[in-house]
Structures are given as structure tokens and as C-alpha cells.
Design an enzyme around this catalytic site. Sequence first.
Site, PDB file in Angstrom:
ATOM      1  N   ILE A 286       0.775  -1.096  -0.086  1.00  0.00           N
ATOM      2  CA  ILE A 286       0.152   0.236  -0.089  1.00  0.00           C
ATOM      3  C   ILE A 286       0.893   1.371   0.182  1.00  0.00           C
ATOM      4  O   ILE A 286       0.528   2.289  -0.669  1.00  0.00           O
ATOM      5  CB  ILE A 286      -0.896  -0.157   1.082  1.00  0.00           C
ATOM      6  CG1 ILE A 286      -1.889  -1.351   1.285  1.00  0.00           C
ATOM      7  CG2 ILE A 286      -1.767   1.401   1.224  1.00  0.00           C
ATOM      8  CD1 ILE A 286      -2.755  -1.463   0.092  1.00  0.00           C
TER       9      ILE A 286
ATOM     10  N   GLU B 114      -3.840  -5.814   8.125  1.00  0.00           N
ATOM     11  CA  GLU B 114      -3.266  -4.507   7.679  1.00  0.00           C
ATOM     12  C   GLU B 114      -1.967  -4.587   8.421  1.00  0.00           C
ATOM     13  O   GLU B 114      -1.944  -4.694   9.965  1.00  0.00           O
ATOM     14  CB  GLU B 114      -3.960  -3.129   8.058  1.00  0.00           C
ATOM     15  CG  GLU B 114      -5.162  -3.124   7.153  1.00  0.00           C
ATOM     16  CD  GLU B 114      -6.159  -2.047   7.367  1.00  0.00           C
ATOM     17  OE1 GLU B 114      -5.850  -1.619   8.579  1.00  0.00           O
ATOM     18  OE2 GLU B 114      -7.075  -1.928   6.943  1.00  0.00           O
TER      19      GLU B 114
ATOM     20  N   ALA C 192      15.997   7.402  21.788  1.00  0.00           N
ATOM     21  CA  ALA C 192      15.552   6.217  20.931  1.00  0.00           C
ATOM     22  C   ALA C 192      15.760   6.734  19.546  1.00  0.00           C
ATOM     23  O   ALA C 192      15.801   7.769  19.223  1.00  0.00           O
ATOM     24  CB  ALA C 192      14.033   5.799  21.053  1.00  0.00           C
TER      25      ALA C 192
ATOM     26  N   GLU D  57      18.428  16.927  11.343  1.00  0.00           N
ATOM     27  CA  GLU D  57      17.943  18.182  11.030  1.00  0.00           C
ATOM     28  C   GLU D  57      16.388  18.603  11.357  1.00  0.00           C
ATOM     29  O   GLU D  57      16.058  19.849  11.401  1.00  0.00           O
ATOM     30  CB  GLU D  57      18.359  18.584   9.686  1.00  0.00           C
ATOM     31  CG  GLU D  57      17.804  17.890   8.370  1.00  0.00           C
ATOM     32  CD  GLU D  57      18.318  18.110   7.133  1.00  0.00           C
ATOM     33  OE1 GLU D  57      17.199  17.948   6.432  1.00  0.00           O
ATOM     34  OE2 GLU D  57      19.332  18.100   6.879  1.00  0.00           O
TER      35      GLU D  57
END
Length: 186
Positions: free
Chosen positions: A19, A43, A80, A142
Amino acid sequence: MTSYKPTEFEEVTIATKPIFQGQVISLQVDTVRLPNGQTASREIVRHPGAVCVLAVIDGKLLVVDQYRKPLNKMQLEIPAGKLEPGEQPELTARRELEEETGYRCGSLKHIHSFYTSPGFADELLHLYWAEDLQPGTASPDEDEFLQVELITLEEAKTCIRQQRISDAKTITAIYAWQLYQLTGEW
């Protein structure tokens, strides 16, 4: 505990329809055959995996405060980041800790790996404990705007109650840290 054969509840993929392919995730819809012979759609979000780092300095948890667009609010989280292709999780943990906070660690201990949302995603998150921390200069991406903070365990638990901390990785890390303080074991 009920015993069953590992394949008794397995859903066999019949077809996969891509998808979306993004920089961080991809989305697909799988048609699966259920154990009862019926078919269903699933999904699935594919993610390369990520790391998170539990770092404590002078009895305080190292966190970053950043805006999270999906939540439309600021969140305190432990450092993280996602794994780069072919990168080992420990290297990612060292890189993300330094990029986001400026701190380098002398050693890392793998505490645990866990799936973030196995009902729809395959993201595997690796939690590390960082020791022998040395300050340096942060160099966030950035498009990353962070503020580094240090909070006590009690402050962290208050932030959980106030939903300033509401992500699973940080909550897991805080309770792992509390357990470690009580038992001396991970």
C-alpha cells in the site's frame, strides 16, 4: 496453561498487497487463511526495528522532551531511534544516545527486546542500559528538535500520571529502572 501446537492458530498468507513505502515504515494488506478455513484481511505496518536507551546520571533519568506530531503534544521520552539497514542494535543505541543527548557511554547492557504493537506492526524495540556516561555535544537530525532533561524516579512516575510520559518504551524503562533499584537485577 493451555497447550496447543505452534501451527494450530497460524494464519497462512495467501496474498500481499503493498500500500505504502515510506522512509520509516511500509504498509501492506495481507489476505490470510484462518485456522477455520475462512479468509480475512490483515493490515500490517513493517518497521526496521529500533532501540531505546535507559541512562541514569547521578540518580536521574536522561530524557528528551520533543513534540510528537501524531499526538499533537510534547512528550518526555528516553533516547531512541530506528535501526539503519545492516546496523547492529548496540551500535544504534550508542549513536542515538550521542546524537540526541550528547552523552557517550562506556558500556551498554541489553535489558530486553519487545514488540511495540504486535496486532498490526512488526517493530521490535531493543532496550539498553547505558553506563559510564560522559557528556559531549548533541547532534540531532535536522528535523529533530529536542531538549535534554534529567528527572528523578518520582518525577518520572508523576509525568506518567500526567501523561507527559505516555509511550510504552519510556514507561517500560522507568519500571525496569525501579525494579533494578529494588532488586539490583535486570
